[in-house]
Scaffold this active site. Structure first.
Site, PDB file in Angstrom:
ATOM      1  N   SER A 195       3.536  -2.499  -7.780  1.00  0.00           N
ATOM      2  CA  SER A 195       4.238  -1.289  -8.222  1.00  0.00           C
ATOM      3  C   SER A 195       5.250  -1.666  -9.307  1.00  0.00           C
ATOM      4  CB  SER A 195       4.903  -0.591  -7.033  1.00  0.00           C
ATOM      5  OG  SER A 195       5.306   0.701  -7.402  1.00  0.00           O
ATOM      6  N   ASP A 265     -22.043   4.880  -4.103  1.00  0.00           N
ATOM      7  CA  ASP A 265     -21.987   3.431  -4.333  1.00  0.00           C
ATOM      8  C   ASP A 265     -23.033   2.675  -3.520  1.00  0.00           C
ATOM      9  OD1 ASP A 265     -20.968   3.294  -1.692  1.00  0.00           O
ATOM     10  OD2 ASP A 265     -18.919   3.510  -2.423  1.00  0.00           O
ATOM     11  N   ASP A 447      -5.431   4.732  -6.080  1.00  0.00           N
ATOM     12  CA  ASP A 447      -3.967   4.807  -6.184  1.00  0.00           C
ATOM     13  C   ASP A 447      -3.574   6.187  -6.688  1.00  0.00           C
ATOM     14  OD1 ASP A 447      -1.244   4.515  -7.039  1.00  0.00           O
ATOM     15  OD2 ASP A 447      -1.549   2.370  -7.329  1.00  0.00           O
ATOM     16  N   HIS A 493      -1.757   3.192  -3.278  1.00  0.00           N
ATOM     17  CA  HIS A 493      -0.732   2.511  -4.061  1.00  0.00           C
ATOM     18  C   HIS A 493      -0.166   1.328  -3.296  1.00  0.00           C
ATOM     19  CE1 HIS A 493       2.138   1.824  -7.154  1.00  0.00           C
ATOM     20  NE2 HIS A 493       3.165   2.032  -6.361  1.00  0.00           N
TER      21      HIS A 493
END
Ligand SMILES: *[C@@H]1O[C@H](CO)[C@@H](O)[C@H](O)[C@H]1NC(C)=O
Ligand SMILES: *[C@@H]1O[C@H](CO)[C@@H](O)[C@H](O)[C@H]1NC(C)=O
Ligand SMILES: *[C@@H]1O[C@H](CO)[C@@H](O)[C@H](O)[C@H]1NC(C)=O
Ligand SMILES: *[C@@H]1O[C@H](CO)[C@@H](O)[C@H](O)[C@H]1NC(C)=O
Ligand SMILES: *[C@@H]1O[C@H](CO)[C@@H](O)[C@H](O)[C@H]1NC(C)=O
Ligand SMILES: *[C@@H]1O[C@H](CO)[C@@H](O)[C@H](O)[C@H]1NC(C)=O
Ligand SMILES: *[C@@H]1O[C@H](CO)[C@@H](O)[C@H](O)[C@H]1NC(C)=O
Ligand SMILES: *[C@@H]1O[C@H](CO)[C@@H](O)[C@H](O)[C@H]1NC(C)=O
Ligand SMILES: *[C@@H]1O[C@H](CO)[C@@H](O)[C@H](O)[C@H]1NC(C)=O
Ligand SMILES: *[C@@H]1O[C@H](CO)[C@@H](O)[C@H](O)[C@H]1NC(C)=O
Ligand SMILES: *[C@@H]1O[C@H](CO)[C@@H](O)[C@H](O)[C@H]1NC(C)=O
Length: 580
Positions: A195, A265, A447, A493
């Site tokens: 961060s 995916d 995030d 995050h």
């Protein structure tokens, strides 16, 4: 040559190892370790301020339960001729446990790390700095203004990059002296942070590249002007579209997007490992009409934890939310995930990946009007008031007359104002690279605070600035020898994501130490799934720009997919300046 210097290392290590913590943890030992004035240009150490005291059975700041003994050292320095005072603190292990390492930990939000013990678990000395603005007691946003219109540039540069660089330079010199290291002995120097701690790490790589051997940065909150103003983009979307979705509607849109894109995916595991395929193939409007339900709740909010003053918890009651996803709700989510454009349609910034949460778009419930209303996140709001408008207010009061063009203008003001302090996107890392530095850069693909594409864009900038004259293949090869980027499927995050039970890296520093000290260059990133059906699974993640594609329930390939990479590639014609 090699043989004999190694013999010296062994001899020194043996004599140092005989010393106990009490032997070395002395004011006089620290004072004699201090480089004389003039050695570190611009830094005058103040021997009279030294304190040194042994601390026994302490737990390290890393959340581990191991108890450490260390020498707690504090002192001050001043910038030559300036008369200021910067307080630094360091933690030194007993000589027998010291492994010739120095470790720097990043902070978060508007704070530098105030904990000097982060390196103890790695056999490292480490430190922290008050940055000259009493950063152990105040966060930077509390001191950025002396008063309305008056920026504290000393604090800004210190927070931006200078304080950590100086703390490291000084700390390395003291460490060498403290342990009587020989001048030829290598002191391996590491950085780790996520961060703003990631931004701080990037600041070190960009500005103090020859001080660090191994740097691990996560989700750097850099490209500061863009990153911070972007926090008010979602509410500006709501105001522009004049639709204030109940939080449950947005949560449903996110959940339905995850459910729809999870299989793209190749494996249905609750994780969107390929947000690019989701972006390219999923039609958000297909969610319109799906029903959502959230029970009433009384919640205690701790705010965003970004601004110290906003941390006071507030309790609020939200009513039961029962409805169906509207076209307006989908339009808000779509616009947010598409990112900021000016009124001419020129792109100004990238956005969070589709399937990430939409926290900055959360509305608040007004129990008097029984309506959901705009709620400006203070992350972005405070940045605009203090750093752009330069008034000492903690948050924007409203978005009256604020348009997408206003956001672009705010970004442009901050971009220019803080270009050489906070922006932190210098793309030429030659000093770091040529002095042997290695960097692992990771980012949660979902995030919802710092967009994953922000990291990809910086990686692309470094690649084109440093290796623009090489072929695609050669530039990739040249870069991965020292700078590797990994996107963490599903992660949020700086941590795993409650909505997607995906992998997260647990051994980054061990991997980095092995790379720096034993020349074991990673090619994949070792991660572990921490929840859900696949809990405990190890995933060796694909290095950017390759992308995962599951071949079976247990195996994925790392593929090259041009369309995917294109979907992560942006330019920003809304600005005349290059945006790195
Ligand atoms: C370095 O200079 C400062 C004044 O700037 C002085 O107080 C300090 O004692 C000097 N340090 C040493 C080690 O001589
Ligand atoms: C540290 O803890 C150990 C084990 O609990 C104990 O034996 C020792 O006396 C403690 N040392 C100090 C200085 O408190
Ligand atoms: C380290 O030393 C400083 C200065 O004496 C003191 O304020 C601080 O409490 C000490 N820290 C610990 C963990 O003992
Ligand atoms: C600031 O923080 C330091 C270290 O945490 C502490 O020793 C000191 O008393 C604090 N000063 C004030 C004014 O709060
Ligand atoms: C979204 O999914 C999470 C967990 O998977 C669940 O806790 C939450 O209630 C869901 N929200 C809505 C609105 O469906
Ligand atoms: C939500 O509203 C619908 C239609 O009014 C109703 O049939 C349903 O029972 C409600 N669901 C809950 C959990 O209250
Ligand atoms: C609205 O919420 C506030 C704070 O929670 C409470 O004091 C007030 O009584 C509520 N008003 C109504 C109309 O429910
Ligand atoms: C910021 O201010 C806006 C407008 O007054 C308010 O809605 C919002 O809740 C505030 N945010 C925080 C985190 O205080
Ligand atoms: C700074 O500006 C804000 C916004 O205009 C105002 O509310 C505040 O009173 C001003 N502060 C001082 C100390 O003048
Ligand atoms: C908003 O814009 C209108 C028209 O341009 C102007 O009259 C008004 O004063 C503005 N309001 C604010 C709060 O700036
Ligand atoms: C991942 O790292 C852990 C801890 O270092 C190690 O035990 C494991 O073998 C590694 N897995 C792979 C596949 O390299």
């Amino acid at each position: 040559m090699r043989q004999s210097s190694r013999a010296v290392v062994v001899a020194l290590a043996a004599s140092a190892n005989a010393a106990t913590l009490a032997d070395v943890c002395k004011v006089s030992n620290v004072q004699s370790a201090m480089p004389s004035n003039g050695t570190l240009l611009g830094i005058d150490l103040l021997p009279s301020t030294v304190t040194a005291s042994a601390v026994y059975n302490a737990t390290s700041g890393m959340g581990s339960t191991t108890a450490y003994n260390y020498c707690n050292v504090t002192f001050s320095y001043t910038h030559t001729g300036k008369g200021d005072e910067v307080v630094v603190k360091y933690a030194f292990l007993p000589p027998s446990e010291f492994k010739n390492r120095f470790y720097v930990a990043g902070g978060g939000g508007y704070s530098l790390s105030s904990d000097a013990t982060g390196g103890l678990g790695y056999g490292a000395a480490s430190g922290a700095t008050d940055a000259g603005y009493d950063a152990f007691n105040y966060s930077y946003d509390e001191v950025v203004l002396y008063g309305n219109g008056s920026i504290n540039w000393d604090a800004t540069y210190m927070f931006g990059y200078q304080a950590l660089g100086e703390m490291t330079q000084v700390g390395k010199a003291i460490t060498r002296g403290f342990y009587s290291m020989g001048t030829d002995d290598k002191l391996y120097t590491y950085y780790e942070g996520c961060s703003d701690g990631g931004r701080e790490g990037m600041s070190q790589v960009q500005r103090w590249g020859d001080e660090y051997d191994g740097v691990v940065v996560g989700a750097p909150a850099f490209r500061y002007a863009h990153q911070q103003v972007n926090h008010v983009f979602p509410v500006t979307v709501e105001k522009t579209l004049d639709y204030y979705p109940p939080p449950c509607e947005l949560a449903k849109i996110v959940n339905a997007t995850i459910a729809a894109c999870d299989p793209l995916d190749g494996r249905t595991d609750g994780v969107v490992s390929r947000t690019d395929l989701c972006k390219l193939n999923f039609d958000l409007t297909s969610i319109i009409g799906e029903s959502y339900y959230c029970a009433a709740e009384t919640s205690s909010s701790l705010g965003f934890g970004f601004n110290k003053r906003a941390e006071g918890s507030t309790s609020s009651t939200t009513p039961e939310q029962n409805g169906t996803v509207t076209a307006e709700g989908v339009a808000v989510a779509k616009a947010v995930w598409e990112g900021l454009h000016n009124s001419k349609g020129e792109r100004a910034y990238l956005s969070w990946q589709i399937a990430s949460e939409l926290g900055d778009a959360d509305t608040t419930y007004n129990n008097e009007t029984d309506a959901w209303e705009l709620s400006i996140p203070s992350t972005g709001g405070e940045f605009v008031t203090k750093f752009v408008q330069m008034v000492d207010l903690d948050n924007l009061s409203d978005l009256n007359n604020v348009t997408y063009d206003t956001l672009v203008e705010w970004i442009n003001i901050a971009f220019v104002k803080y270009l050489d302090s906070l922006q932190t996107t210098l793309p030429d890392l030659t000093t770091f690279q040529s002095s042997g530095g290695k960097m692992i850069h990771y980012h949660g693909e979902s995030d919802s605070s710092v967009p994953a594409a922000s990291s990809v864009h910086y990686w692309q900038s470094v690649r084109s600035i440093m290796y623009g004259d090489l072929s695609e293949k050669k530039s990739l090869k040249a870069l991965e020898d020292w700078y590797q980027l990994y996107l963490i499927p599903g992660a949020g995050h700086c941590g795993a994501n409650d909505l997607q039970p995906g992998p997260y890296p647990l051994y980054n520093m061990e991997i980095m130490i092995d790379w720096v000290e034993n020349d074991v260059k990673p090619s994949r990133l070792n991660t572990t799934v921490s929840s859900g059906d696949n809990e405990g699974e190890t995933q060796m993640l694909c290095q950017w720009p390759t992308r995962p594609l599951w071949k079976s329930k247990t195996k994925f390939d790392c593929v090259n997919h041009e369309k995917s990479i294109e979907s992560w590639t942006y330019d920003f014609p809304a600005f005349k300046l290059p945006v790195y």
